[in-house]
Structure formats: C-alpha cells, structure tokens
Design a protein around this motif. Structure first.
Motif, PDB file in Angstrom:
ATOM      1  N   TYR A  81       0.832  -1.196   0.000  1.00  0.00           N
ATOM      2  CA  TYR A  81       0.000   0.000   0.000  1.00  0.00           C
ATOM      3  C   TYR A  81       0.868   1.247   0.000  1.00  0.00           C
ATOM      4  O   TYR A  81       1.858   1.327   0.747  1.00  0.00           O
ATOM      5  CB  TYR A  81      -0.886   0.036   1.250  1.00  0.00           C
ATOM      6  N   THR A  86      -4.688   4.483   2.776  1.00  0.00           N
ATOM      7  CA  THR A  86      -5.943   4.398   2.026  1.00  0.00           C
ATOM      8  C   THR A  86      -5.865   5.228   0.747  1.00  0.00           C
ATOM      9  O   THR A  86      -6.629   6.191   0.555  1.00  0.00           O
ATOM     10  CB  THR A  86      -7.107   4.880   2.893  1.00  0.00           C
ATOM     11  N   PHE A  87      -4.969   4.838  -0.151  1.00  0.00           N
ATOM     12  CA  PHE A  87      -4.802   5.558  -1.405  1.00  0.00           C
ATOM     13  C   PHE A  87      -5.314   4.756  -2.609  1.00  0.00           C
ATOM     14  O   PHE A  87      -5.105   5.162  -3.741  1.00  0.00           O
ATOM     15  CB  PHE A  87      -3.336   5.942  -1.605  1.00  0.00           C
ATOM     16  N   GLY A  88      -5.954   3.610  -2.349  1.00  0.00           N
ATOM     17  CA  GLY A  88      -6.598   2.887  -3.439  1.00  0.00           C
ATOM     18  C   GLY A  88      -5.915   1.627  -3.906  1.00  0.00           C
ATOM     19  O   GLY A  88      -6.318   1.053  -4.917  1.00  0.00           O
ATOM     20  N   ASP A  89      -4.890   1.159  -3.193  1.00  0.00           N
ATOM     21  CA  ASP A  89      -4.186  -0.064  -3.603  1.00  0.00           C
ATOM     22  C   ASP A  89      -4.950  -1.292  -3.120  1.00  0.00           C
ATOM     23  O   ASP A  89      -5.705  -1.239  -2.144  1.00  0.00           O
ATOM     24  CB  ASP A  89      -2.760  -0.055  -3.045  1.00  0.00           C
ATOM     25  N   SER A  90      -4.742  -2.428  -3.814  1.00  0.00           N
ATOM     26  CA  SER A  90      -5.447  -3.658  -3.469  1.00  0.00           C
ATOM     27  C   SER A  90      -4.661  -4.851  -4.001  1.00  0.00           C
ATOM     28  O   SER A  90      -3.622  -4.692  -4.647  1.00  0.00           O
ATOM     29  CB  SER A  90      -6.856  -3.648  -4.049  1.00  0.00           C
ATOM     30  N   GLN A 129      -2.753  -5.056  -7.288  1.00  0.00           N
ATOM     31  CA  GLN A 129      -2.621  -3.666  -7.712  1.00  0.00           C
ATOM     32  C   GLN A 129      -1.840  -2.903  -6.639  1.00  0.00           C
ATOM     33  O   GLN A 129      -2.394  -2.126  -5.877  1.00  0.00           O
ATOM     34  CB  GLN A 129      -3.998  -3.037  -7.940  1.00  0.00           C
ATOM     35  N   TYR A 188       1.179   3.024  -8.986  1.00  0.00           N
ATOM     36  CA  TYR A 188       0.098   2.163  -8.512  1.00  0.00           C
ATOM     37  C   TYR A 188      -0.145   1.105  -9.580  1.00  0.00           C
ATOM     38  O   TYR A 188       0.471   1.127 -10.653  1.00  0.00           O
ATOM     39  CB  TYR A 188      -1.172   2.967  -8.250  1.00  0.00           C
ATOM     40  N   ASP A 189      -1.016   0.152  -9.278  1.00  0.00           N
ATOM     41  CA  ASP A 189      -1.413  -0.875 -10.237  1.00  0.00           C
ATOM     42  C   ASP A 189      -0.244  -1.755 -10.667  1.00  0.00           C
ATOM     43  O   ASP A 189      -0.198  -2.239 -11.803  1.00  0.00           O
ATOM     44  CB  ASP A 189      -2.088  -0.245 -11.461  1.00  0.00           C
TER      45      ASP A 189
END
Length: 215
Positions: A131, A150-154, A157, A179-180
């Motif tokens: 993350y 909480t910046f959108g990573d998963s 990704q 990212y990704d």
C-alpha cells in the motif's frame, strides 16, 4: 550502516548541501572536484539494523532529518521504515521506525509548510498488498501521529509513494509514485516503480494533513 549515515550527516550539514570526500560520492556523480570539503563525520544510530537513508532535508528548527529503510532486527530480512533527526553537529536528537510487522520502507520525507510536522512517504506491505503509505511525525520528537494507507491499492494492484513536495504557495502537498503494479516483487530500492505499475501524481490539501487524524 555507520559509514553511510556518517556520509549523509556530513552531506546535509554543509552549505550548500554537499560535503564529502571523493570516495564517498556515488559512481554517477559529476563535478566532484568542486565539492565542499568534509566538515565532520558522525557515527550515530537509527534504531534499525543495516540502515539505508535514501532522502533528507534541513528542517525549520535547524536540524537535519533523514528517512529510509533498514531491517527489523539483526535476525530478520524484513525491511523496516525509519527516520532520524540530527543536530547541525551530527548528534542524534530523535529516531522513529514503523514497528510494522512485515516489509515497509520510507522513500521520501518533507516538513509541512510554516514550520509544521514531518511527513514520511513510502509503502507498507499488509496482507500481501503493498500500500502507498504516508506517516506524520512530530517535528520535535519524531513521535508518530498517524499513518495513512488508504490511497486505493489492493491485491494485484500494488503501489508506493516515491516522492513528496509542496506547491509554491504551501497549500498543496504533491505526491509522486506508482500504482497498479501486478506484484510486490523487486521493491527493495527507491526506483522500484521502474519495474512495473503506472506512474501517478496526487495533490492533497495541506489542511487535511495538518490534523491529529489521518486524511
């Protein structure tokens, strides 16, 4: 560890911020013949093993703050994010490391405008996901106020922040990284965005970073 920290202490104390011998410059450095002479070396600790500072700045209180990564312990291979604050004479004033169980790293740091606290950015591996992370530290003590991931990573990704700066009016924080990324492999150096993922720049109002809670 100690020789690198000593080099950085000497490097940041000089004005302008260059001061080291020929043998302490990286192989790609240029114009080293005109570099300032070393003022002093200081051997200081960071609270982590095998510390590798990768970024630093002079703070508004006259101190010098470095950040980077080391190892959680002498028997561990897990990277640990850290920051350390030095006086202008190389004395350790305070240190921080994440205490996160698992791999993380600090890639850049900066002081909030107007003599504010310190932001450290990098990544934190949680549940197999890298993350993008940002940690706010007290300028005076480097005590941790909060950490945001909480910046959108998963899963599948992954991401990391590799740089931070501020707009000329001091109202906006500018984050750069990637990212990704399909895996968290090859994330040992500050340029690991070169091995995958998509480049990203994010702007955040400084007002949301100045409080006691993560944005």
């Amino acid at each position: 560890q100690r020789s690198l920290l000593a080099w950085l202490a000497a490097w940041l104390v000089a004005t302008p911020l260059v001061s080291a011998g020929f043998d302490t410059f990286s192989v790609k450095s240029i114009n080293i013949g005109s570099a300032d002479q070393v003022e002093f070396y200081a051997l200081e600790g960071t609270g982590v093993e095998d510390a590798h500072p990768v970024y630093g700045f002079e703070a508004s209180d006259g101190s010098f703050i470095f950040c980077g990564k080391g190892l959680e312990s002498e028997s561990s291979s897990e990277a640990e994010a850290f920051a350390v604050k030095f006086s202008s004479t190389g004395q350790t004033l305070s240190t921080w490391h994440s205490n996160h169980v698992g791999k993380d790293a600090a890639n850049a740091c900066a002081q909030l405008p107007g003599g504010g606290d310190v932001l450290v950015v990098g990544y934190r591996l949680v549940g197999g996901v890298a993350y993008r992370s940002m940690t706010k530290l007290s300028l005076a003590t480097l005590a941790e106020t909060w950490t945001a991931t909480t910046f959108g990573d998963s899963s599948g990704q992954h991401g990391a922040w590799e740089g931070i700066d501020f707009s000329t009016d001091g109202a906006t924080a500018l984050l750069a990284g990637f990212y990704d990324k399909s895996s968290a492999d090859e994330m040992s150096f500050r340029s690991y965005g070169n091995t995958g993922g998509k480049a990203v720049v994010m702007a955040l109002p400084v007002t949301v970073l100045s409080g006691a809670s993560a944005p």
